[in-house]
Design a protein around this motif. Structure first.
Motif, PDB file in Angstrom:
ATOM      1  N   ALA A 133       0.834  -1.208   0.000  1.00  0.00           N
ATOM      2  CA  ALA A 133       0.000   0.000   0.000  1.00  0.00           C
ATOM      3  C   ALA A 133       0.866   1.254   0.000  1.00  0.00           C
ATOM      4  O   ALA A 133       0.545   2.244  -0.677  1.00  0.00           O
ATOM      5  N   SER A 134       1.976   1.213   0.728  1.00  0.00           N
ATOM      6  CA  SER A 134       2.914   2.340   0.729  1.00  0.00           C
ATOM      7  C   SER A 134       3.513   2.540  -0.649  1.00  0.00           C
ATOM      8  O   SER A 134       3.671   3.666  -1.124  1.00  0.00           O
ATOM      9  N   ARG A 135       3.832   1.442  -1.289  1.00  0.00           N
ATOM     10  CA  ARG A 135       4.359   1.494  -2.658  1.00  0.00           C
ATOM     11  C   ARG A 135       3.306   2.093  -3.593  1.00  0.00           C
ATOM     12  O   ARG A 135       3.613   2.964  -4.407  1.00  0.00           O
ATOM     13  N   CYS A 136       2.077   1.655  -3.460  1.00  0.00           N
ATOM     14  CA  CYS A 136       0.985   2.168  -4.299  1.00  0.00           C
ATOM     15  C   CYS A 136       0.781   3.664  -4.079  1.00  0.00           C
ATOM     16  O   CYS A 136       0.566   4.415  -5.038  1.00  0.00           O
ATOM     17  N   THR A 140      -4.443   7.899   3.025  1.00  0.00           N
ATOM     18  CA  THR A 140      -5.284   7.607   4.185  1.00  0.00           C
ATOM     19  C   THR A 140      -5.102   6.158   4.632  1.00  0.00           C
ATOM     20  O   THR A 140      -4.979   5.882   5.830  1.00  0.00           O
ATOM     21  N   VAL A 141      -5.068   5.246   3.664  1.00  0.00           N
ATOM     22  CA  VAL A 141      -4.886   3.824   3.985  1.00  0.00           C
ATOM     23  C   VAL A 141      -3.564   3.621   4.706  1.00  0.00           C
ATOM     24  O   VAL A 141      -3.509   2.983   5.759  1.00  0.00           O
ATOM     25  N   THR A 142      -2.487   4.160   4.140  1.00  0.00           N
ATOM     26  CA  THR A 142      -1.172   3.942   4.759  1.00  0.00           C
ATOM     27  C   THR A 142      -1.066   4.616   6.121  1.00  0.00           C
ATOM     28  O   THR A 142      -0.430   4.080   7.025  1.00  0.00           O
ATOM     29  N   LYS A 143      -1.707   5.754   6.275  1.00  0.00           N
ATOM     30  CA  LYS A 143      -1.676   6.439   7.574  1.00  0.00           C
ATOM     31  C   LYS A 143      -2.416   5.610   8.628  1.00  0.00           C
ATOM     32  O   LYS A 143      -1.911   5.387   9.728  1.00  0.00           O
ATOM     33  N   GLU A 144      -3.632   5.163   8.292  1.00  0.00           N
ATOM     34  CA  GLU A 144      -4.421   4.366   9.230  1.00  0.00           C
ATOM     35  C   GLU A 144      -3.743   3.043   9.549  1.00  0.00           C
ATOM     36  O   GLU A 144      -3.691   2.623  10.703  1.00  0.00           O
ATOM     37  N   GLU A 145      -3.241   2.401   8.523  1.00  0.00           N
ATOM     38  CA  GLU A 145      -2.644   1.076   8.704  1.00  0.00           C
ATOM     39  C   GLU A 145      -1.242   1.134   9.301  1.00  0.00           C
ATOM     40  O   GLU A 145      -0.749   0.139   9.803  1.00  0.00           O
TER      41      GLU A 145
END
Length: 121
Positions: free
Chosen positions: A33-36, A53-58
């Protein structure tokens, strides 16, 4: 009666914590997800904010080693996305249109859908 109510409330709380913990994506998926996110940001894609948002939450509560691996993967991905190589651009476009879409799916639990994505090398 009150003791039984407290016991039920405690059991419900523990069950909710277990559900929340299982909704997290794996470390491998977090790295992907970080790569994406890096690819979408480098290409100016409209998905960059959602992936951020995904990478921050996860990212919350991840081990420092996993975060470092995610940062390294993001750096490589951003570099590849800025490359002039047609082959690299095709690979990046396929990744953004393919595996990265998993992290943009319906997020009813507040996290990305679980996936079996693997980071590209």
């Amino acid at each position: 009666m009150r003791t039984a109510a407290l016991a039920i409330a405690a059991a419900a709380t523990v069950a909710a914590w277990g559900t929340a913990a299982s909704a997290r994506i794996s470390d491998v998926d977090y790295i992907q997800a970080s790569r994406c996110h890096a690819i979408a940001s480098a290409k100016g894609g409209s998905d960059a904010e959602a992936l951020k948002t995904v990478t921050k939450e996860e990212g919350r509560g991840r081990h420092a080693t996993v975060k470092r691996m995610a940062d390294d993967a993001a750096s490589r991905a951003a570099r590849d996305a800025r490359s002039d190589s047609a082959q690299k651009q095709a690979k990046i476009d396929a990744e953004l249109g393919g595996v990265c879409q998993v992290f943009l799916g319906e997020r009813t639990t507040g996290t990305a859908a679980k996936s079996n994505a693997t980071p590209a090398s």
